[in-house]
Design an enzyme around this catalytic site. Structure first.
Site, PDB file in Angstrom:
ATOM      1  N   ARG A 106       0.862  -1.189   0.000  1.00  0.00           N
ATOM      2  CA  ARG A 106       0.000   0.000   0.000  1.00  0.00           C
ATOM      3  C   ARG A 106       0.890   1.227   0.000  1.00  0.00           C
ATOM      4  NH1 ARG A 106      -5.041   2.011   3.670  1.00  0.00           N
ATOM      5  NH2 ARG A 106      -6.012   0.530   2.262  1.00  0.00           N
ATOM      6  N   HIS A 133      -7.505   0.642  -6.217  1.00  0.00           N
ATOM      7  CA  HIS A 133      -7.702  -0.089  -4.954  1.00  0.00           C
ATOM      8  C   HIS A 133      -8.422  -1.415  -5.296  1.00  0.00           C
ATOM      9  CE1 HIS A 133      -7.880  -0.880  -0.825  1.00  0.00           C
ATOM     10  NE2 HIS A 133      -8.724   0.038  -0.396  1.00  0.00           N
ATOM     11  N   GLN A 136     -10.314  -3.750  -2.729  1.00  0.00           N
ATOM     12  CA  GLN A 136     -11.584  -3.138  -2.319  1.00  0.00           C
ATOM     13  C   GLN A 136     -12.689  -3.468  -3.336  1.00  0.00           C
ATOM     14  OE1 GLN A 136     -12.155  -0.870   0.528  1.00  0.00           O
ATOM     15  NE2 GLN A 136     -14.245  -1.357  -0.043  1.00  0.00           N
ATOM     16  N   ASP A 229     -16.813   8.238  -1.082  1.00  0.00           N
ATOM     17  CA  ASP A 229     -15.509   8.070  -0.421  1.00  0.00           C
ATOM     18  C   ASP A 229     -15.138   9.428   0.167  1.00  0.00           C
ATOM     19  OD1 ASP A 229     -12.941   7.197   0.300  1.00  0.00           O
ATOM     20  OD2 ASP A 229     -12.112   7.408  -1.714  1.00  0.00           O
ATOM     21  N   CYS A 270     -16.094   2.725   1.038  1.00  0.00           N
ATOM     22  CA  CYS A 270     -14.936   1.877   1.337  1.00  0.00           C
ATOM     23  C   CYS A 270     -14.493   2.020   2.793  1.00  0.00           C
ATOM     24  CB  CYS A 270     -13.789   2.188   0.375  1.00  0.00           C
ATOM     25  SG  CYS A 270     -13.343   3.932   0.332  1.00  0.00           S
ATOM     26  N   ARG A 315     -13.896  -7.518   2.848  1.00  0.00           N
ATOM     27  CA  ARG A 315     -12.489  -7.278   2.527  1.00  0.00           C
ATOM     28  C   ARG A 315     -11.657  -8.517   2.872  1.00  0.00           C
ATOM     29  NH1 ARG A 315     -10.310  -2.453   2.272  1.00  0.00           N
ATOM     30  NH2 ARG A 315      -8.794  -3.639   1.088  1.00  0.00           N
TER      31      ARG A 315
HETATM   32  N1  NVA Z   1      -9.545   7.463  -1.450  1.00  0.00           N
HETATM   33  C1  NVA Z   1      -9.209   6.994  -0.126  1.00  0.00           C
HETATM   34  C2  NVA Z   1      -9.535   5.542   0.017  1.00  0.00           C
HETATM   35  C3  NVA Z   1      -9.280   4.969   1.395  1.00  0.00           C
HETATM   36  C4  NVA Z   1      -9.616   3.503   1.488  1.00  0.00           C
HETATM   37  C5  NVA Z   1      -7.721   7.254   0.122  1.00  0.00           C
HETATM   38  O1  NVA Z   1      -6.916   6.993  -0.785  1.00  0.00           O
HETATM   39  O2  NVA Z   1      -7.383   7.734   1.203  1.00  0.00           O
HETATM   40  N1   CP Z   2     -11.132   0.681   2.796  1.00  0.00           N
HETATM   41  C1   CP Z   2      -9.847   0.611   3.206  1.00  0.00           C
HETATM   42  O1   CP Z   2      -8.942   0.366   2.421  1.00  0.00           O
HETATM   43  O2   CP Z   2      -9.663   0.845   4.528  1.00  0.00           O
HETATM   44  P1   CP Z   2      -8.257   1.008   5.281  1.00  0.00           P
HETATM   45  O3   CP Z   2      -7.645   2.294   4.795  1.00  0.00           O
HETATM   46  O4   CP Z   2      -8.606   1.038   6.741  1.00  0.00           O
HETATM   47  O5   CP Z   2      -7.385  -0.169   4.916  1.00  0.00           O
END
Ligand code: NVA
Ligand code: CP
Length: 329
Positions: A106, A133, A136, A229, A270, A315
């Site tokens: 990540r 993602h 997800q 989101d 998400c 998830r």
């Molecule tokens: N768009 C958000 C998704 C988090 C799961 C981010 O990248 O922070």
């Molecule tokens: N939806 C998601 O990816 O959550 P986290 O950022 O908590 O992993």
């Protein structure tokens, strides 16, 4: 279907049949978990979990899924390794590939996870980049399938910043699965034209459609799924809050938006979500701008139409399927 040895970097690389296979496997693994039937077919293997950004769901899903499959895990947090500071991604990939059977990443640009996969020699799984993602997506598709019994023909409306990881990924997922994807946002938040054109080709093949609109009423009317989101994603500077609140407030998911959707429509997110004042950032934003919620009202978030916790649970089952399929028995 044989996905052994494959990386999972974006759904762009997977066919509809492969995605369906992963969803079926997820459902089977979920059923077995509920019935307390152990599936520890990957005993003795180990996976590395690299997180250059924070996480609750993705990290826990990988750790629990790996443990259930019989595997060991090593968590590398955003500050506790040499990655990026003293060691390149290419070198890191070649080191971890010698010790682990698979690597989750990540972080920031999609090119980083692509590079990791190029040099690791073992499957690499994208746990979120700025652009995509994909794990997800499997959880979202599984949740929609559980609610409606099918994916084809479902109208999914994404409201908010549609040019980032969630908007991009949902557009790809819908176009591959014969769904109708609608991005509803000011034009500057639409996904980039190159990706839209590619998704239009997939939608044409699958029987889906892609619509980009600034009109909330036109978008939400007749929707099966309303999705949103956060307005500011991880890694973005605090300075952008001001313009996001100003520009995206008309695209907040409210009770009125849900009323425009079909009576059986569901709400997905998400997570994490800003729907009340019970977070540090939520409170700071309230003090500065006087808003009590952001992308979704507390009323919608807490309503029976909201399936966000089913989605969060999924998830784990879907990530387990990705590791099981790509590492093999
Ligand atoms: N768009 C958000 C998704 C988090 C799961 C981010 O990248 O922070
Ligand atoms: N939806 C998601 O990816 O959550 P986290 O950022 O908590 O992993």
């Amino acid at each position: 279907m044989n996905l052994k040895g494959r990386s999972f970097l974006t759904l762009k690389d997977f066919t509809q049949e492969e995605i369906k296979y992963l969803l079926d496997l997820s459902a089977q693994l979920k059923e077995k978990k509920k019935r307390n039937i152990a599936v520890d077919t990957l005993r003795g293997k180990n996976v590395a979990l690299i997180f250059e950004k924070t996480s609750t769901r993705t990290r826990c899903a990988f750790e629990v899924a790996a443990h259930d499959l019989g595997m060991g895990t090593t968590y590398l947090d955003p500050s506790g390794s040499q990655i990026g500071k003293k060691e390149s991604i290419k070198d890191t990939a070649r080191v971890l590939g010698r010790m682990y059977e698979g690597i989750e990443y990540r972080g920031f640009g999609q090119e980083i996870v692509e590079e990791l996969s190029k040099y690791a020699g073992v499957p690499v799984w994208n746990g979120l980049t700025n652009e995509y993602h994909p794990t997800q997506m499997l959880a979202d598709l599984l949740t929609i399938q559980e609610q409606f019994g099918h994916l084809e023909g479902i109208r999914l409306v994404y409201m908010g910043d549609a040019r980032y990881n969630m908007g991009n990924s949902l557009m790809v997922a819908c176009s591959k699965m014969g769904m109708h994807f609608v991005a509803c946002a000011p034009e500057k938040y639409f996904p980039n034209q190159e990706l839209v054109s590619q998704c239009e080709v997939w939608a044409e093949e699958s029987g889906g459609t892609i619509t980009l609109t600034e009109n909330v009423t036109a978008a939400a009317t007749g929707a099966d799924v309303i999705y949103t989101d956060v307005w500011v994603s991880m890694g973005e500077p605090d300075e952008v809050w001001d313009e996001r609140i100003r520009e995206l407030t008309p695209y907040k998911v409210t009770g009125k938006v849900m009323e425009l959707a079909k009576p059986k429509a569901i709400f997905l997110h998400c997570l994490p979500a800003f729907h009340d004042l019970k977070t540090k950032i939520g409170k700071e934003i309230y003090e500065k701008y006087g808003v009590e919620d952001m992308e979704v009202t507390d009323e919608v978030f807490e309503s029976p139409q909201s399936k966000v916790f089913d989605e969060a649970e999924n998830r784990m089952h879907t990530i387990k399927a990705v590791m099981a399929a790509t590492l093999g028995a």
